[in-house]
Design a protein around this motif. Structure first.
Motif: not given
Length: 490
Positions: A433-443
């Motif tokens: 889920x950290x990968x999903x969060x980082x994807x959102x954070x970086x766009x």
């Protein structure tokens, strides 16, 4: 795409008999839901991944038959195009290290297939739509040598009675046509399966429909086709048009397409199978010898062959699946929304997000679909496909918000709770889920990485074709590292 056919020439009488058999199967299934012990010890999950074969110049390599023969691995099957493979990952429960085991299984299978591919001077690529494809790659001669694919082509093209016309208005525009369904081979997806108890099927299917737009926005990975930049997930409108069996007159009358989001929330799996029978004529009316009612009356578990075959020719983005395993029947939701890739780590992170989120939403009261109009869910689906991670979606209690805000503030906590319900190891839960969060954070997802890399190459003076080749070769290199796409340098 399913099993091979015994025959591929059908008469009008075959179609009459097939409709009757589908109705008989549906009646038997309705009785089984009330009387038979379906497999409910789970939920069990599964994955299917469609793969492109590419040559040294990043173009499609038409060699799946040779690679499959050399590989001799039952997990791999041919897909529609000769440059396609499908990997069926053995199902498992997610409790403990199930997600990590999925990731290792996929990587292990891809290593073996990659070795065979290299002998044929090609490589395996997980991507929604191969950016280097051209219309002359997607022709009848490049369909896989499989009777089912040829029969599907003949039946869908015959039902349409005209060329398949494709128009996509995106960042750039595409107008194209074909006299075959072969262009569908450009669309390679990842499919998630989740086995559920019959009484819970409606809730899991509804939850899957409710989050389909979010999945697309986060996982978009198909921005280029035929040299043009189109939607973030061009695979969605292209697949819908490339297999549209309706004559133009039927489309104008509002006849439902076979690639279909749906038009309502459901209460039971029977709702979907009833719609299949009511709205969609048989495409492949292959008849089995099974009498499903007699099989059930004698104490056996019917295969419901005709029901399953007909369902396989209705391309819902979330599809019902009836199957029999170990002598017991079960039901699954097959989630067909996402493209393949970019990395296996990204793919498994998408799986963790989907499985956790749907588990949580299916258990909540009141359910999200009680407050979310079905038309709004479909509008979210379109917006996620068109705009990707920049999409604005509508959600109950929030109105229209950036998808990254919706995910980080509302949906990731629910996905985390759902994975906890499934017994997933907390370290694996947090990593994925950290990968999903980082994807959102970086766009940055697969679509934004691809468009950024092509733009940078064009800024250096490459033309579009050369930029797409270079980008695809770099994509292949980074994919092998199994680092998430938000970390890839542009």
């Amino acid at each position: 795409m399913g099993k091979d056919l015994v025959t591929a020439v059908f008469s009008p009488h075959d179609r009459v008999l097939f409709r009757r058999k589908v109705r008989d199967c549906l009646d038997v299934l309705a009785g089984m839901l009330d009387s038979e012990p379906f497999e409910t010890d789970g939920p069990t999950t599964g994955l299917e991944i469609e793969i492109n074969l590419v040559d040294a110049d990043a173009g499609p390599a038409m060699r799946n038959a040779e690679i499959l023969a050399d590989l001799d691995d039952p997990r791999f099957q041919p897909e529609l195009g000769r440059f396609n493979l499908e990997l069926n990952v053995p199902p498992r429960r997610l409790a403990g290290s199930g997600l990590a085991e999925f990731e290792e299984d996929i990587l292990d299978a891809l290593r073996g297939a990659s070795e065979c591919a290299r002998k044929d001077e090609c490589h395996l690529l997980l991507i929604g739509m191969l950016p280097t494809l051209a219309p002359d790659h997607l022709v009848l001669a490049n369909l896989s040598d499989n009777e089912r694919f040829r029969a599907l082509d003949a039946e869908i093209a015959g039902a349409r009675g005209d060329d398949f016309r494709i128009r996509i208005d995106g960042t750039e525009n595409l107008v194209s046509s074909s006299d075959t369904i072969a262009p569908e081979a450009s669309c390679t997806s990842t499919q998630f399966h989740i086995q559920v108890a019959p009484e819970n099927f409606g809730r899991y299917w509804n939850a899957s429909q409710a989050v389909a737009g979010v999945q697309l926005a986060l996982g978009a990975n198909s921005p280029f086709l035929y040299g043009r930049r189109l939607w973030a997930e061009t695979r969605i409108p292209f697949f819908e048009q490339a297999t549209d069996a309706r004559p133009e007159e039927f489309s104008a009358q509002g006849v439902r397409p076979r690639v279909w989001f749906g038009d309502r929330w459901i209460d039971s799996v029977l709702d979907l199978y009833e719609e299949n029978l009511r709205y969609f004529p048989p495409l492949l009316p292959e008849l089995s010898e099974e009498d499903p009612a007699a099989t059930l009356a004698s104490g056996g578990i019917p295969q419901l062959y005709e029901l399953r075959l007909h369902n396989g020719t209705v391309y819902r983005w979330n599809r019902p699946v009836y199957d029999v395993s170990g002598g017991r029947p079960h039901l699954r939701v097959e989630n067909r929304v996402l493209p393949a890739g970019p990395s296996v780590a990204d793919l498994v992170a998408n799986a963790a997000f989907y499985f956790g989120l749907v588990r949580q939403l299916a258990e909540e009261d009141p359910p999200v679909w009680a407050c979310l109009g079905f038309g709004t869910a479909e509008a979210n689906f379109r917006a996620g496909a068109r705009d990707g991670i920049a999409a604005r979606l509508t959600w109950p209690g929030l109105g229209e918000v950036p998808v990254t805000t919706l995910v980080r503030d509302v949906l990731l906590p629910r996905a985390r709770a759902g994975l906890d319900r499934l017994g997933v190891n907390p370290a694996e839960r947090d990593r994925l889920l950290g990968i999903i969060d980082d994807r959102c954070r970086t766009g940055r997802n697969g679509a934004t990485w691809q468009t950024g890399a092509v733009h940078a190459a064009e800024q250096r003076g490459l033309d579009r074709a050369a930029a797409l080749r270079e980008m695809t070769q770099r994509y292949l290199e980074y994919q092998r590292s199994n680092e998430p796409v938000h970390t890839w340098p542009v």
